[in-house]
Design a protein around this motif. Structure first.
Motif, PDB file in Angstrom:
ATOM      1  N   UNK A  12     -40.532  31.410 -26.541  1.00 12.03           N
ATOM      2  CA  UNK A  12     -39.653  30.583 -27.382  1.00 12.03           C
ATOM      3  C   UNK A  12     -40.266  30.380 -28.763  1.00 12.03           C
ATOM      4  N   UNK A  13     -41.579  30.196 -28.810  1.00 13.07           N
ATOM      5  CA  UNK A  13     -42.236  29.983 -30.100  1.00 13.07           C
ATOM      6  C   UNK A  13     -42.236  31.277 -30.926  1.00 13.07           C
ATOM      7  N   UNK A  14     -42.528  32.408 -30.307  1.00 10.36           N
ATOM      8  CA  UNK A  14     -42.443  33.686 -31.026  1.00 10.36           C
ATOM      9  C   UNK A  14     -41.023  33.910 -31.549  1.00 10.36           C
ATOM     10  N   UNK A  15     -40.026  33.588 -30.740  1.00 12.21           N
ATOM     11  CA  UNK A  15     -38.637  33.755 -31.170  1.00 12.21           C
ATOM     12  C   UNK A  15     -38.332  32.871 -32.382  1.00 12.21           C
ATOM     13  N   UNK A  16     -38.776  31.623 -32.352  1.00  6.48           N
ATOM     14  CA  UNK A  16     -38.544  30.720 -33.484  1.00  6.48           C
ATOM     15  C   UNK A  16     -39.221  31.232 -34.742  1.00  6.48           C
ATOM     16  N   UNK A  17     -40.413  31.788 -34.600  1.00  2.91           N
ATOM     17  CA  UNK A  17     -41.124  32.330 -35.757  1.00  2.91           C
ATOM     18  C   UNK A  17     -40.362  33.522 -36.321  1.00  2.91           C
ATOM     19  N   UNK A  23     -37.737  24.255 -37.480  1.00  4.83           N
ATOM     20  CA  UNK A  23     -37.333  23.173 -36.572  1.00  4.83           C
ATOM     21  C   UNK A  23     -37.493  23.614 -35.121  1.00  4.83           C
ATOM     22  N   UNK A  24     -37.122  24.840 -34.833  1.00  7.55           N
ATOM     23  CA  UNK A  24     -37.289  25.370 -33.481  1.00  7.55           C
ATOM     24  C   UNK A  24     -38.758  25.485 -33.108  1.00  7.55           C
ATOM     25  N   UNK A  25     -39.586  25.950 -34.046  1.00  9.60           N
ATOM     26  CA  UNK A  25     -41.026  26.054 -33.792  1.00  9.60           C
ATOM     27  C   UNK A  25     -41.620  24.675 -33.533  1.00  9.60           C
ATOM     28  N   UNK A  26     -41.223  23.704 -34.334  1.00 13.16           N
ATOM     29  CA  UNK A  26     -41.716  22.331 -34.161  1.00 13.16           C
ATOM     30  C   UNK A  26     -41.338  21.801 -32.782  1.00 13.16           C
ATOM     31  N   UNK A  27     -40.111  22.053 -32.355  1.00 11.63           N
ATOM     32  CA  UNK A  27     -39.645  21.575 -31.051  1.00 11.63           C
ATOM     33  C   UNK A  27     -40.439  22.210 -29.911  1.00 11.63           C
ATOM     34  N   UNK A  28     -40.737  23.498 -30.007  1.00 11.54           N
ATOM     35  CA  UNK A  28     -41.489  24.170 -28.946  1.00 11.54           C
ATOM     36  C   UNK A  28     -42.937  23.671 -28.926  1.00 11.54           C
ATOM     37  N   UNK A  29     -43.512  23.433 -30.094  1.00 16.33           N
ATOM     38  CA  UNK A  29     -44.865  22.872 -30.139  1.00 16.33           C
ATOM     39  C   UNK A  29     -44.883  21.483 -29.505  1.00 16.33           C
ATOM     40  N   UNK A  30     -43.867  20.680 -29.796  1.00 14.19           N
ATOM     41  CA  UNK A  30     -43.780  19.342 -29.194  1.00 14.19           C
ATOM     42  C   UNK A  30     -43.592  19.416 -27.680  1.00 14.19           C
ATOM     43  N   UNK A  31     -42.965  20.492 -27.216  1.00 17.56           N
ATOM     44  CA  UNK A  31     -42.732  20.661 -25.778  1.00 17.56           C
ATOM     45  C   UNK A  31     -44.006  21.083 -25.042  1.00 17.56           C
ATOM     46  N   UNK A  32     -45.056  21.382 -25.798  1.00 15.12           N
ATOM     47  CA  UNK A  32     -46.324  21.696 -25.159  1.00 15.12           C
ATOM     48  C   UNK A  32     -46.886  23.074 -25.420  1.00 15.12           C
ATOM     49  N   UNK A  33     -46.232  23.872 -26.255  1.00 14.24           N
ATOM     50  CA  UNK A  33     -46.782  25.191 -26.568  1.00 14.24           C
ATOM     51  C   UNK A  33     -48.087  25.020 -27.333  1.00 14.24           C
ATOM     52  N   UNK A  43     -51.072  39.565 -29.837  1.00 16.95           N
ATOM     53  CA  UNK A  43     -50.652  39.131 -31.170  1.00 16.95           C
ATOM     54  C   UNK A  43     -50.595  37.616 -31.213  1.00 16.95           C
ATOM     55  N   UNK A  44     -51.249  37.026 -32.207  1.00 15.77           N
ATOM     56  CA  UNK A  44     -51.251  35.575 -32.314  1.00 15.77           C
ATOM     57  C   UNK A  44     -49.976  35.076 -32.980  1.00 15.77           C
ATOM     58  N   UNK A  45     -49.663  33.854 -32.677  1.00 17.25           N
ATOM     59  CA  UNK A  45     -48.506  33.195 -33.291  1.00 17.25           C
ATOM     60  C   UNK A  45     -48.710  33.071 -34.796  1.00 17.25           C
ATOM     61  N   UNK A  46     -49.916  32.687 -35.204  1.00 16.93           N
ATOM     62  CA  UNK A  46     -50.191  32.489 -36.624  1.00 16.93           C
ATOM     63  C   UNK A  46     -50.091  33.800 -37.395  1.00 16.93           C
ATOM     64  N   UNK A  47     -50.577  34.886 -36.832  1.00 19.70           N
ATOM     65  CA  UNK A  47     -50.445  36.194 -37.474  1.00 19.70           C
ATOM     66  C   UNK A  47     -48.968  36.527 -37.676  1.00 19.70           C
ATOM     67  N   UNK A  48     -48.172  36.302 -36.653  1.00 22.21           N
ATOM     68  CA  UNK A  48     -46.739  36.613 -36.733  1.00 22.21           C
ATOM     69  C   UNK A  48     -46.068  35.811 -37.840  1.00 22.21           C
TER      70      UNK A  48
END
Length: 138
Positions: A12-17, A23-33, A43-48
């Motif tokens: 979900x976080x890769x998809x939001x990125x 907003x989607x990335x923030x929501x997934x991080x809040x959900x515990x990612x 592949x890291x999230x930050x690299x993407x």
């Protein structure tokens, strides 16, 4: 967290990125990612986020604890976030990474590859190169 839930949140976080959806990335991080998770290829999230120039998402990941210099190992997506952003001239993402402690002199490929400045100069991306030059001299 169970591995299945972790994979689901990571996807979900890769998809939001990829969708450029802070907003989607923030929501997934809040959900515990976790901001340092990787996909199955490494592949890291930050690299993407950095390679896509998603400066706001880069900021979110760094604020959540992602390491600014963590090297991505994904096939076709290897290197540091700063090199990724510099390569494509994503000046705002470069600015955010530098503000969060990314090393402007760090060579990718575990110290054997190019620096972010070399990537920006090869682009050519003069605004990004100037920013990196100033950071390296600081």
């Amino acid at each position: 967290m169970k591995q299945r839930e972790r994979k689901k949140l990571t996807r979900r976080l890769f998809h939001a990125i990829r969708a450029g959806d802070p907003a989607g990335a923030r929501a997934v991080l809040r959900a515990g990612a976790h901001p340092e998770w990787t996909n199955g290829e490494g592949t890291t999230l930050l690299y993407t986020a950095a390679v896509q120039g998603e400066a706001e998402i880069v900021r979110l990941l760094l604020a959540a604890g992602a390491s600014p210099d963590a090297e991505s190992e994904g096939i076709g997506a290897e290197g540091t976030p700063l090199c990724a952003a510099a390569c494509w001239g994503h000046t705002e993402a470069v600015r955010v990474l530098l503000a969060h402690g990314a090393d402007p002199d760090l060579r990718e490929d575990h110290g054997t590859g190019w620096t972010p400045l070399q990537w920006a100069g090869n682009g050519p991306h003069p605004e990004t190169a100037a920013l990196l030059t100033a950071a390296a001299g600081a």
